[in-house]
Motif scaffolding. Structure first.
Motif, PDB file in Angstrom:
ATOM      1  N   HIS A 168       3.721 -38.817  13.066  1.00  0.00           N
ATOM      2  CA  HIS A 168       2.916 -38.303  11.951  1.00  0.00           C
ATOM      3  C   HIS A 168       2.938 -39.265  10.766  1.00  0.00           C
ATOM      4  N   SER A 169       4.081 -39.911  10.534  1.00  0.00           N
ATOM      5  CA  SER A 169       4.109 -40.841   9.390  1.00  0.00           C
ATOM      6  C   SER A 169       3.292 -42.098   9.705  1.00  0.00           C
ATOM      7  N   MET A 170       3.220 -42.477  10.988  1.00  0.00           N
ATOM      8  CA  MET A 170       2.346 -43.602  11.383  1.00  0.00           C
ATOM      9  C   MET A 170       0.879 -43.232  11.145  1.00  0.00           C
ATOM     10  N   TRP A 171       0.531 -41.997  11.509  1.00  0.00           N
ATOM     11  CA  TRP A 171      -0.853 -41.562  11.315  1.00  0.00           C
ATOM     12  C   TRP A 171      -1.226 -41.626   9.835  1.00  0.00           C
ATOM     13  N   GLN A 172      -0.269 -41.195   9.013  1.00  0.00           N
ATOM     14  CA  GLN A 172      -0.505 -41.216   7.564  1.00  0.00           C
ATOM     15  C   GLN A 172      -0.761 -42.649   7.097  1.00  0.00           C
ATOM     16  N   LEU A 173       0.061 -43.551   7.611  1.00  0.00           N
ATOM     17  CA  LEU A 173      -0.055 -44.955   7.228  1.00  0.00           C
ATOM     18  C   LEU A 173      -1.412 -45.520   7.660  1.00  0.00           C
ATOM     19  N   VAL A 174      -1.810 -45.200   8.873  1.00  0.00           N
ATOM     20  CA  VAL A 174      -3.089 -45.713   9.387  1.00  0.00           C
ATOM     21  C   VAL A 174      -4.244 -45.192   8.523  1.00  0.00           C
ATOM     22  N   ARG A 175      -4.162 -43.933   8.157  1.00  0.00           N
ATOM     23  CA  ARG A 175      -5.219 -43.365   7.303  1.00  0.00           C
ATOM     24  C   ARG A 175      -5.258 -44.075   5.948  1.00  0.00           C
ATOM     25  N   LYS A 176      -4.088 -44.369   5.431  1.00  0.00           N
ATOM     26  CA  LYS A 176      -3.988 -45.044   4.133  1.00  0.00           C
ATOM     27  C   LYS A 176      -4.625 -46.441   4.224  1.00  0.00           C
ATOM     28  N   LEU A 177      -4.360 -47.121   5.324  1.00  0.00           N
ATOM     29  CA  LEU A 177      -4.935 -48.456   5.517  1.00  0.00           C
ATOM     30  C   LEU A 177      -6.442 -48.379   5.599  1.00  0.00           C
ATOM     31  N   ARG A 178      -6.925 -47.369   6.313  1.00  0.00           N
ATOM     32  CA  ARG A 178      -8.368 -47.199   6.431  1.00  0.00           C
ATOM     33  C   ARG A 178      -8.994 -46.943   5.046  1.00  0.00           C
ATOM     34  N   THR A 179      -8.319 -46.106   4.268  1.00  0.00           N
ATOM     35  CA  THR A 179      -8.821 -45.822   2.919  1.00  0.00           C
ATOM     36  C   THR A 179      -8.900 -47.112   2.106  1.00  0.00           C
ATOM     37  N   ALA A 180      -7.960 -48.023   2.364  1.00  0.00           N
ATOM     38  CA  ALA A 180      -7.966 -49.295   1.633  1.00  0.00           C
ATOM     39  C   ALA A 180      -8.998 -50.269   2.217  1.00  0.00           C
ATOM     40  N   GLY A 181      -9.722 -49.845   3.256  1.00  0.00           N
ATOM     41  CA  GLY A 181     -10.831 -50.658   3.766  1.00  0.00           C
ATOM     42  C   GLY A 181     -10.543 -51.401   5.060  1.00  0.00           C
ATOM     43  N   THR A 182      -9.331 -51.232   5.624  1.00  0.00           N
ATOM     44  CA  THR A 182      -8.995 -51.941   6.870  1.00  0.00           C
ATOM     45  C   THR A 182      -9.687 -51.253   8.056  1.00  0.00           C
ATOM     46  N   THR A 183     -10.216 -52.063   8.950  1.00  0.00           N
ATOM     47  CA  THR A 183     -10.781 -51.539  10.197  1.00  0.00           C
ATOM     48  C   THR A 183      -9.635 -51.446  11.195  1.00  0.00           C
ATOM     49  N   ILE A 184      -9.562 -50.329  11.913  1.00  0.00           N
ATOM     50  CA  ILE A 184      -8.415 -50.142  12.815  1.00  0.00           C
ATOM     51  C   ILE A 184      -8.876 -49.823  14.238  1.00  0.00           C
ATOM     52  N   ILE A 185      -8.336 -50.586  15.162  1.00  0.00           N
ATOM     53  CA  ILE A 185      -8.629 -50.333  16.574  1.00  0.00           C
ATOM     54  C   ILE A 185      -7.294 -50.024  17.234  1.00  0.00           C
ATOM     55  N   LEU A 186      -7.198 -48.852  17.845  1.00  0.00           N
ATOM     56  CA  LEU A 186      -5.929 -48.507  18.459  1.00  0.00           C
ATOM     57  C   LEU A 186      -6.122 -48.067  19.901  1.00  0.00           C
ATOM     58  N   THR A 187      -5.101 -48.320  20.703  1.00  0.00           N
ATOM     59  CA  THR A 187      -5.100 -47.756  22.042  1.00  0.00           C
ATOM     60  C   THR A 187      -4.018 -46.696  22.047  1.00  0.00           C
ATOM     61  N   THR A 188      -4.234 -45.667  22.823  1.00  0.00           N
ATOM     62  CA  THR A 188      -3.222 -44.624  22.869  1.00  0.00           C
ATOM     63  C   THR A 188      -3.345 -43.827  24.152  1.00  0.00           C
ATOM     64  N   HIS A 189      -2.203 -43.316  24.593  1.00  0.00           N
ATOM     65  CA  HIS A 189      -2.224 -42.370  25.705  1.00  0.00           C
ATOM     66  C   HIS A 189      -2.102 -40.951  25.183  1.00  0.00           C
ATOM     67  N   TYR A 190      -1.834 -40.846  23.863  1.00  0.00           N
ATOM     68  CA  TYR A 190      -1.760 -39.505  23.285  1.00  0.00           C
ATOM     69  C   TYR A 190      -3.150 -39.125  22.806  1.00  0.00           C
ATOM     70  N   LEU A 191      -3.808 -38.286  23.586  1.00  0.00           N
ATOM     71  CA  LEU A 191      -5.176 -37.934  23.229  1.00  0.00           C
ATOM     72  C   LEU A 191      -5.227 -37.192  21.902  1.00  0.00           C
ATOM     73  N   GLU A 192      -4.124 -36.514  21.608  1.00  0.00           N
ATOM     74  CA  GLU A 192      -4.030 -35.797  20.337  1.00  0.00           C
ATOM     75  C   GLU A 192      -4.143 -36.800  19.178  1.00  0.00           C
ATOM     76  N   GLU A 193      -3.606 -37.980  19.411  1.00  0.00           N
ATOM     77  CA  GLU A 193      -3.634 -39.024  18.380  1.00  0.00           C
ATOM     78  C   GLU A 193      -5.084 -39.453  18.101  1.00  0.00           C
ATOM     79  N   ALA A 194      -5.825 -39.653  19.185  1.00  0.00           N
ATOM     80  CA  ALA A 194      -7.233 -40.040  19.026  1.00  0.00           C
ATOM     81  C   ALA A 194      -8.028 -38.896  18.397  1.00  0.00           C
ATOM     82  N   GLU A 195      -7.719 -37.681  18.832  1.00  0.00           N
ATOM     83  CA  GLU A 195      -8.448 -36.517  18.302  1.00  0.00           C
ATOM     84  C   GLU A 195      -8.200 -36.378  16.804  1.00  0.00           C
TER      85      GLU A 195
END
Ligand code: ATP
Length: 308
Positions: free
Chosen positions: A171-198
């Protein structure tokens, strides 16, 4: 707005003949979170590794913000940060030296204030003088992210960022990724946790056996392919669905104690009001009801099955 990453007719056949990617074309928009999904061995890491210049493509063209990743490798690579699946840190180096060195490798001018704020954001500042080997597993992963962000890239690739980490850290990683996106970073991630993508993705791409079988806005995908289920618990069990209700997509479950109504596929209108009227008219009493929606995981599993 032109795409920040453009992949055109990309193929990769490894020495030995394994075709890991087959004619993949994909555009990533600036500022989005794009989740690349697929079963083990589908080609996700290969795709990321090619875009980051680690693996050479067999055919195709890729640009990052207009820079061709082969002809202008340095220009393209300086825009990209990569957090690979495995830890690639010098365990005997301390945290501060690790990020400083990483920034230097990209030929960026020193900027201690930026690196300090990065380490603070990643809750690593207190450990800046610790050797990497003394960090916890979660901290080591955060150090990998700090390394990837040390040169202030516009585009960040996260290959399985939360594999094997506990729920809190995820959850803290998700928060960080959202923060980066807000700062304008484009993010491409791979995941096996579908909940993460959702939870996180704006768009998802599904890759299977080297082919990109679907790219779709996540919300639209869930509307289009998601199904909803209304389960009615009957006051008196039924042996079969009464003829008067045959026009509705109903099935009996739990030994006739439940009637299950499936709806919402392809955004279809529901006939729930009509169903309730028809049940009433047929004298069928309901003691309880519940609704469930299919998750991205349900959709993903059915997509992968359909394609095989
Ligand atoms: N260096 C390599 N040499 C030969 N074959 C490889 C190499 N790297 C990957 N492959 C093969 O290419 C295919 C795609 O692998 P890749 O690692 O890209 O899949 P993935 O989708 O990232 O899988 P996972 O979800 O397990 O990480 C697999 O069949 C894999 O065995």
């Amino acid at each position: 707005m032109p795409p920040v990453i453009s992949v055109s007719h990309l193929s990769k056949t490894y020495a030995g003949g394994r075709a890991a990617l087959k004619d993949v074309s994909l555009e990533i928009n600036k500022g989005e979170i794009f989740a690349l999904l697929g079963p083990n061995g589908a080609g996700k890491t290969t795709l990321i590794s090619i875009i980051c210049g680690i693996v050479t493509p067999t055919a195709g063209k890729i640009t990052a913000d207009g820079h061709d990743i082969i002809r202008d490798y340095r220009g393209a690579r300086s825009l990209i940060g990569l957090v690979p699946q495995e830890l690639t840190i010098d365990f005997f180096e301390n945290v501060w030296a690790t990020v400083k060195l990483s920034r230097g490798l990209f030929g960026k001018k020193p900027d201690d204030a930026y690196l300090e704020s990065l380490l603070r954001d990643l809750a690593l500042w207190d450990r800046k003088d610790s050797q990497a080997r003394t960090l916890s597993g979660g901290m080591k992963r955060r150090l990998m992210i700090a390394k990837a962000l040390s040169h202030q890239p516009e585009i960040l690739f996260l290959d399985e960022p939360t594999a094997g980490v506990d729920v809190e850290l995820r959850h803290s990683m998700w928060q960080l990724v959202r923060k980066l996106r807000t700062a304008g970073t484009t993010i491409i991630l791979t995941t096996h946790y579908l909940e993460e993508a959702e939870e996180m993705a704006d768009r998802v791409g599904v890759i299977r056996q080297g082919e990109l079988i679907l790219v779709e806005d996540k919300k639209r995908l869930m509307q289009k392919l998601g199904k909803k289920r209304l389960t009615l618990t009957l006051a008196t069990p039924l042996a079969q669905v009464p003829v008067a209700l045959a026009i509705h997509p109903l099935t009996l479950a739990e030994g006739g104690r439940e009637l299950v109504y499936t709806y919402g596929e392809n955004g279809a209108e529901t006939q729930i009001a009509q169903l309730l009227n028809d049940l009433n008219a047929a004298g069928i009493a309901i003691s309880d009801l519940r609704t469930e929606e299919s998750s991205l995981e349900d959709i993903f599993v059915s997509l992968i099955r359909k394609a095989s």
